[in-house]
Design a protein around this motif. Sequence first.
Motif, PDB file in Angstrom:
ATOM      1  N   ALA A 219       0.850  -1.199   0.000  1.00 11.04           N
ATOM      2  CA  ALA A 219       0.000   0.000   0.000  1.00 11.04           C
ATOM      3  C   ALA A 219       0.876   1.235   0.000  1.00 11.04           C
ATOM      4  CB  ALA A 219      -0.902   0.017   1.237  1.00 11.04           C
ATOM      5  N   GLU A 220       0.323   2.307  -0.512  1.00  6.73           N
ATOM      6  CA  GLU A 220       0.942   3.615  -0.348  1.00  6.73           C
ATOM      7  C   GLU A 220       0.054   4.401   0.606  1.00  6.73           C
ATOM      8  OE1 GLU A 220       0.640   2.500  -3.816  1.00  6.73           O
ATOM      9  OE2 GLU A 220       2.572   1.622  -3.302  1.00  6.73           O
ATOM     10  N   LEU A 221       0.701   5.098   1.523  1.00  3.49           N
ATOM     11  CA  LEU A 221      -0.033   5.925   2.471  1.00  3.49           C
ATOM     12  C   LEU A 221       0.042   7.383   2.014  1.00  3.49           C
ATOM     13  CD1 LEU A 221       1.227   4.389   5.849  1.00  3.49           C
ATOM     14  CD2 LEU A 221      -0.670   3.634   4.385  1.00  3.49           C
TER      15      LEU A 221
ATOM     16  N   PRO B 275      24.657  -0.253   6.266  1.00  3.13           N
ATOM     17  CA  PRO B 275      24.160  -0.988   7.425  1.00  3.13           C
ATOM     18  C   PRO B 275      24.882  -0.665   8.740  1.00  3.13           C
ATOM     19  CG  PRO B 275      25.673  -2.392   6.254  1.00  3.13           C
ATOM     20  CD  PRO B 275      25.605  -1.079   5.493  1.00  3.13           C
ATOM     21  N   ARG B 276      25.782   0.286   8.715  1.00  3.76           N
ATOM     22  CA  ARG B 276      26.525   0.609   9.948  1.00  3.76           C
ATOM     23  C   ARG B 276      25.607   1.072  11.064  1.00  3.76           C
ATOM     24  NH1 ARG B 276      28.566   3.567   6.158  1.00  3.76           N
ATOM     25  NH2 ARG B 276      28.141   5.508   7.228  1.00  3.76           N
ATOM     26  N   GLU B 277      24.596   1.851  10.724  1.00  6.88           N
ATOM     27  CA  GLU B 277      23.695   2.401  11.731  1.00  6.88           C
ATOM     28  C   GLU B 277      22.249   2.183  11.306  1.00  6.88           C
ATOM     29  OE1 GLU B 277      24.409   6.530  12.575  1.00  6.88           O
ATOM     30  OE2 GLU B 277      26.567   6.277  12.323  1.00  6.88           O
ATOM     31  N   VAL B 278      21.483   1.623  12.208  1.00  4.95           N
ATOM     32  CA  VAL B 278      20.032   1.554  12.040  1.00  4.95           C
ATOM     33  C   VAL B 278      19.437   1.985  13.366  1.00  4.95           C
ATOM     34  CG1 VAL B 278      20.052  -0.267  10.294  1.00  4.95           C
ATOM     35  CG2 VAL B 278      19.863  -0.866  12.698  1.00  4.95           C
ATOM     36  N   ARG B 279      18.178   2.404  13.311  1.00  7.84           N
ATOM     37  CA  ARG B 279      17.530   2.872  14.526  1.00  7.84           C
ATOM     38  C   ARG B 279      16.134   2.285  14.596  1.00  7.84           C
ATOM     39  NH1 ARG B 279      15.568   8.844  16.118  1.00  7.84           N
ATOM     40  NH2 ARG B 279      14.458   8.589  14.176  1.00  7.84           N
ATOM     41  N   ARG B 280      15.776   1.767  15.746  1.00  5.32           N
ATOM     42  CA  ARG B 280      14.448   1.217  15.939  1.00  5.32           C
ATOM     43  C   ARG B 280      13.419   2.341  15.894  1.00  5.32           C
ATOM     44  NH1 ARG B 280      12.755  -3.190  20.387  1.00  5.32           N
ATOM     45  NH2 ARG B 280      10.505  -2.946  20.235  1.00  5.32           N
ATOM     46  N   VAL B 281      12.370   2.158  15.087  1.00  4.31           N
ATOM     47  CA  VAL B 281      11.339   3.174  14.978  1.00  4.31           C
ATOM     48  C   VAL B 281       9.992   2.701  15.521  1.00  4.31           C
ATOM     49  CG1 VAL B 281      12.463   4.350  13.055  1.00  4.31           C
ATOM     50  CG2 VAL B 281      10.747   2.596  12.581  1.00  4.31           C
ATOM     51  N   ALA B 282       9.823   1.373  15.665  1.00  3.16           N
ATOM     52  CA  ALA B 282       8.577   0.837  16.220  1.00  3.16           C
ATOM     53  C   ALA B 282       8.832  -0.582  16.707  1.00  3.16           C
ATOM     54  CB  ALA B 282       7.466   0.841  15.177  1.00  3.16           C
ATOM     55  N   GLY B 283       8.093  -0.967  17.738  1.00  2.00           N
ATOM     56  CA  GLY B 283       8.236  -2.302  18.299  1.00  2.00           C
ATOM     57  C   GLY B 283       7.481  -3.369  17.538  1.00  2.00           C
ATOM     58  N   SER B 284       6.585  -2.947  16.623  1.00  2.00           N
ATOM     59  CA  SER B 284       5.792  -3.899  15.840  1.00  2.00           C
ATOM     60  C   SER B 284       5.267  -3.181  14.607  1.00  2.00           C
ATOM     61  CB  SER B 284       4.612  -4.423  16.659  1.00  2.00           C
ATOM     62  OG  SER B 284       3.678  -3.383  16.893  1.00  2.00           O
ATOM     63  N   PHE B 285       4.792  -3.977  13.650  1.00  2.00           N
ATOM     64  CA  PHE B 285       4.191  -3.386  12.457  1.00  2.00           C
ATOM     65  C   PHE B 285       2.928  -2.617  12.812  1.00  2.00           C
ATOM     66  CE2 PHE B 285       1.513  -3.801   8.573  1.00  2.00           C
ATOM     67  CZ  PHE B 285       2.263  -2.954   7.768  1.00  2.00           C
ATOM     68  N   ARG B 286       2.142  -3.128  13.759  1.00  2.00           N
ATOM     69  CA  ARG B 286       0.924  -2.428  14.187  1.00  2.00           C
ATOM     70  C   ARG B 286       1.276  -1.049  14.736  1.00  2.00           C
ATOM     71  NH1 ARG B 286      -1.163  -1.495  18.816  1.00  2.00           N
ATOM     72  NH2 ARG B 286       0.098  -3.046  19.853  1.00  2.00           N
ATOM     73  N   GLU B 287       2.286  -0.977  15.600  1.00  2.00           N
ATOM     74  CA  GLU B 287       2.711   0.319  16.145  1.00  2.00           C
ATOM     75  C   GLU B 287       3.194   1.239  15.019  1.00  2.00           C
ATOM     76  OE1 GLU B 287       6.273   2.331  18.783  1.00  2.00           O
ATOM     77  OE2 GLU B 287       5.965   0.163  18.988  1.00  2.00           O
TER      78      GLU B 287
ATOM     79  N   ALA C  10       2.466   5.913  11.667  1.00  2.00           N
ATOM     80  CA  ALA C  10       2.557   6.420  10.295  1.00  2.00           C
ATOM     81  C   ALA C  10       1.238   7.069   9.879  1.00  2.00           C
ATOM     82  CB  ALA C  10       2.934   5.299   9.335  1.00  2.00           C
ATOM     83  N   LEU C  11       0.124   6.408  10.173  1.00  2.00           N
ATOM     84  CA  LEU C  11      -1.182   6.946   9.785  1.00  2.00           C
ATOM     85  C   LEU C  11      -1.509   8.251  10.514  1.00  2.00           C
ATOM     86  CD1 LEU C  11      -3.189   3.618   9.532  1.00  2.00           C
ATOM     87  CD2 LEU C  11      -2.481   5.110   7.628  1.00  2.00           C
ATOM     88  N   ALA C  12      -0.937   8.453  11.691  1.00  2.00           N
ATOM     89  CA  ALA C  12      -1.150   9.686  12.451  1.00  2.00           C
ATOM     90  C   ALA C  12      -0.108  10.766  12.133  1.00  2.00           C
ATOM     91  CB  ALA C  12      -1.119   9.375  13.953  1.00  2.00           C
ATOM     92  N   SER C  13       0.815  10.482  11.223  1.00  4.28           N
ATOM     93  CA  SER C  13       1.973  11.357  10.999  1.00  4.28           C
ATOM     94  C   SER C  13       1.739  12.516  10.038  1.00  4.28           C
ATOM     95  CB  SER C  13       3.133  10.524  10.443  1.00  4.28           C
ATOM     96  OG  SER C  13       2.888  10.174   9.081  1.00  4.28           O
TER      97      SER C  13
END
Length: 166
Positions: free
Chosen positions: A64-66, A137-149, A154-157
């Motif tokens: 999907a595209e949001l 791949p040196r740096e990644v950052r967690r943005v959510a604990g699950s796809f639902r989160e 994202a939908l509220a962004s």
Amino acid sequence: MALCGAGQALRGLAMAIESLLAEISRAHFPHPPATPERIATFEARMGWRLDEDLRAFFLHCDGAELFERLPEANYSILSLAGIEEATLRLRRRDHSDGEDACWYPLVDCQDSDFVLVDVARPGGPYPLLDAYHETYPREVRRVAGSFREFLERALASDDQFFWLEE
């Protein structure tokens, strides 16, 4: 009693993903759903199983595209075929063989930026990671604990990358 409470909590989670999926259908740009057979083929080829939220998403819409259609979409949730293709591109670029071998592209944020799903913990829920092309791949950052989160945020962004505001 504890089992009853756990069941109510699980139903609440299922309702949450269903309402998010309904929002995608109502106001965004979902693709036609994947079949259970297509999901099984994907899982066998990739070597990992979708968690409950991802399975519900792909049975509802295979990508999907949001907010905007491509090519303007900031949030392009890849189809199962798109995950496979993007995985091949990233693996050729970064020669994944360590921790990042469990990271798979899930959302194309354009300009070679992706949100990855980390499938290291079987069964999920799987966390999502920001993979900015300049530092991956040196740096990644967690943005959510699950796809639902992730979907909820994202939908509220208002079509902004919510993790960049943090």
